[in-house]
Motif scaffolding. Structure first.
Motif, short mmCIF file in Angstrom:
data_model
loop_
_atom_site.label_atom_id
_atom_site.label_comp_id
_atom_site.label_asym_id
_atom_site.label_seq_id
_atom_site.Cartn_x
_atom_site.Cartn_y
_atom_site.Cartn_z
N VAL A 37 0.85 -1.20 0.00
CA VAL A 37 0.00 0.00 0.00
C VAL A 37 0.88 1.25 0.00
CG1 VAL A 37 -1.68 1.32 1.33
CG2 VAL A 37 -1.96 -1.15 1.08
N LYS A 38 1.91 1.24 0.84
CA LYS A 38 2.82 2.39 0.92
C LYS A 38 3.52 2.62 -0.41
CE LYS A 38 6.90 4.02 3.38
NZ LYS A 38 7.92 3.67 4.36
N TRP A 39 3.95 1.54 -1.08
CA TRP A 39 4.67 1.65 -2.36
C TRP A 39 3.73 1.77 -3.55
CZ3 TRP A 39 7.84 -3.16 -0.70
CH2 TRP A 39 8.77 -2.80 0.27
N ARG A 40 2.42 1.80 -3.28
CA ARG A 40 1.38 1.96 -4.31
C ARG A 40 1.44 0.85 -5.36
NH1 ARG A 40 -0.86 7.48 -4.63
NH2 ARG A 40 -1.56 6.63 -6.60
N ILE A 41 1.60 -0.39 -4.90
CA ILE A 41 1.58 -1.55 -5.77
C ILE A 41 0.20 -2.19 -5.65
CG2 ILE A 41 2.56 -3.83 -6.23
CD1 ILE A 41 5.23 -2.73 -5.16
N ASP A 42 -0.48 -2.33 -6.77
CA ASP A 42 -1.84 -2.85 -6.79
C ASP A 42 -1.82 -4.38 -6.69
OD1 ASP A 42 -4.56 -3.10 -7.04
OD2 ASP A 42 -4.55 -2.91 -9.21
N ASP A 43 -2.37 -4.89 -5.62
CA ASP A 43 -2.52 -6.34 -5.44
C ASP A 43 -3.84 -6.56 -4.71
OD1 ASP A 43 -2.26 -9.04 -5.14
OD2 ASP A 43 -0.55 -8.97 -3.78
N ALA A 44 -4.91 -6.62 -5.48
CA ALA A 44 -6.26 -6.63 -4.92
C ALA A 44 -6.52 -7.81 -4.00
CB ALA A 44 -7.28 -6.62 -6.06
N LEU A 118 2.93 -9.01 -22.15
CA LEU A 118 1.52 -8.73 -21.83
C LEU A 118 1.29 -7.24 -21.63
CD1 LEU A 118 0.50 -11.57 -19.35
CD2 LEU A 118 -0.20 -11.28 -21.72
N ASN A 119 2.20 -6.59 -20.93
CA ASN A 119 2.06 -5.16 -20.69
C ASN A 119 2.18 -4.38 -22.00
OD1 ASN A 119 1.71 -2.93 -18.93
ND2 ASN A 119 3.91 -2.52 -19.02
N TYR A 120 3.12 -4.77 -22.86
CA TYR A 120 3.29 -4.09 -24.14
C TYR A 120 2.05 -4.22 -25.02
CZ TYR A 120 5.13 -3.00 -28.76
OH TYR A 120 5.31 -2.46 -30.01
N LEU A 121 1.42 -5.40 -25.00
CA LEU A 121 0.23 -5.64 -25.80
C LEU A 121 -1.03 -5.04 -25.18
CD1 LEU A 121 0.86 -9.34 -26.86
CD2 LEU A 121 1.11 -7.29 -28.28
N GLY A 122 -0.93 -4.56 -23.95
CA GLY A 122 -2.09 -3.99 -23.27
C GLY A 122 -3.01 -5.05 -22.66
N TRP A 123 -2.49 -6.25 -22.48
CA TRP A 123 -3.29 -7.35 -21.93
C TRP A 123 -3.01 -7.60 -20.45
CZ3 TRP A 123 -2.18 -11.50 -26.23
CH2 TRP A 123 -2.74 -11.06 -27.43
N PHE A 124 -2.10 -6.84 -19.88
CA PHE A 124 -1.70 -7.09 -18.50
C PHE A 124 -2.77 -6.67 -17.51
CE2 PHE A 124 1.14 -6.29 -14.77
CZ PHE A 124 1.56 -7.60 -14.62
N ARG A 125 -3.48 -5.60 -17.82
CA ARG A 125 -4.50 -5.09 -16.92
C ARG A 125 -5.79 -4.89 -17.68
NH1 ARG A 125 -3.44 -2.58 -11.68
NH2 ARG A 125 -5.60 -2.17 -12.08
N ALA A 126 -6.88 -4.95 -16.95
CA ALA A 126 -8.18 -4.62 -17.53
C ALA A 126 -8.28 -3.09 -17.65
CB ALA A 126 -9.30 -5.15 -16.65
N ASP A 127 -9.15 -2.65 -18.53
CA ASP A 127 -9.41 -1.22 -18.69
C ASP A 127 -9.94 -0.67 -17.37
OD1 ASP A 127 -11.82 0.87 -19.72
OD2 ASP A 127 -9.85 1.06 -20.68
N PRO A 128 -9.52 0.53 -16.95
CA PRO A 128 -9.98 1.09 -15.68
C PRO A 128 -11.51 1.19 -15.58
CG PRO A 128 -8.12 2.36 -16.49
CD PRO A 128 -8.49 1.38 -17.57
N LEU A 129 -12.18 1.52 -16.67
CA LEU A 129 -13.64 1.60 -16.65
C LEU A 129 -14.24 0.22 -16.40
CD1 LEU A 129 -16.25 3.19 -16.97
CD2 LEU A 129 -16.12 2.77 -19.43
N GLU A 130 -13.67 -0.81 -17.02
CA GLU A 130 -14.16 -2.18 -16.80
C GLU A 130 -13.98 -2.61 -15.36
OE1 GLU A 130 -11.94 -4.36 -19.71
OE2 GLU A 130 -13.54 -4.21 -21.18
N LEU A 135 -15.83 -6.72 -14.03
CA LEU A 135 -15.30 -7.57 -15.09
C LEU A 135 -16.30 -8.66 -15.49
CD1 LEU A 135 -11.60 -7.90 -13.92
CD2 LEU A 135 -12.54 -6.43 -15.70
N ASP A 136 -17.22 -9.01 -14.61
CA ASP A 136 -18.23 -10.01 -14.98
C ASP A 136 -19.06 -9.54 -16.17
OD1 ASP A 136 -17.53 -11.81 -12.97
OD2 ASP A 136 -18.75 -10.71 -11.52
N ILE A 137 -19.42 -8.28 -16.17
CA ILE A 137 -20.24 -7.74 -17.25
C ILE A 137 -19.42 -7.65 -18.54
CG2 ILE A 137 -21.48 -5.69 -18.06
CD1 ILE A 137 -22.25 -5.22 -15.10
#
Length: 151
Positions: A37-44, A118-130, A135-137
């Protein structure tokens, strides 16, 4: 997180040592989760604190708490004990640390390029709006839960 930490040494530690390893693993989890959290690394789902941090702790703990008799029974060999049983012999802890460095290197070499692609292709993360909508929808075409129906 205690189950992850005890996995490396479950066959070679005493029950009291397994308890100590489990208690310390709780503190390792709390520290590493707060660090993310302190280093702002996203790990839900807190996979990094549970699996990486406690996996590292478990490998080190085996080098500290392994009992010679249990090593002999489990592996049919007379190997070095953990430091808490033989303060003059660091062979097992050194082997555990070498193994840990090898695992980190192996995973980095194999998975690093994979994640970079994956990151280069844009597949590493879901779109922020999604992520906000769910993500179910967007991925599966419907809600995971139907809250409109009455039981």
């Amino acid at each position: 997180c205690g189950l992850v930490a005890i996995t490396a040494g479950c066959a070679v530690v005493e029950p009291w040592a397994a308890t100590v390893i489990g208690v310390i693993s709780g503190w390792v989890y709390l520290w590493s989760s707060n660090a993310l959290v302190k280093w702002r690394i996203d790990d839900a789902v807190d996979a990094i604190p549970v699996h990486l941090a406690n996996g590292i702790w478990g490998v080190i703990a085996t080098g500290l708490f392994a009992r010679g008799e249990h090593i002999e029974v489990a592996f049919n060999t007379d190997a070095s004990e953990g430091i808490f049983y033989d303060f003059s012999n660091f062979k097992l802890l050194a082997a555990q640390l070498c193994g840990l460095l090898f695992i980190i290197g192996w995973v980095s070499v194999l998975m690093g390029p994979f994640f970079l692609v994956l990151n280069y292709l844009g597949w590493f993360r879901a779109d922020p709006l999604e992520e906000v909508v769910g993500l179910d929808i967007s991925y599966h075409g419907g809600n995971a839960y139907d809250f409109d129906t009455q039981p």
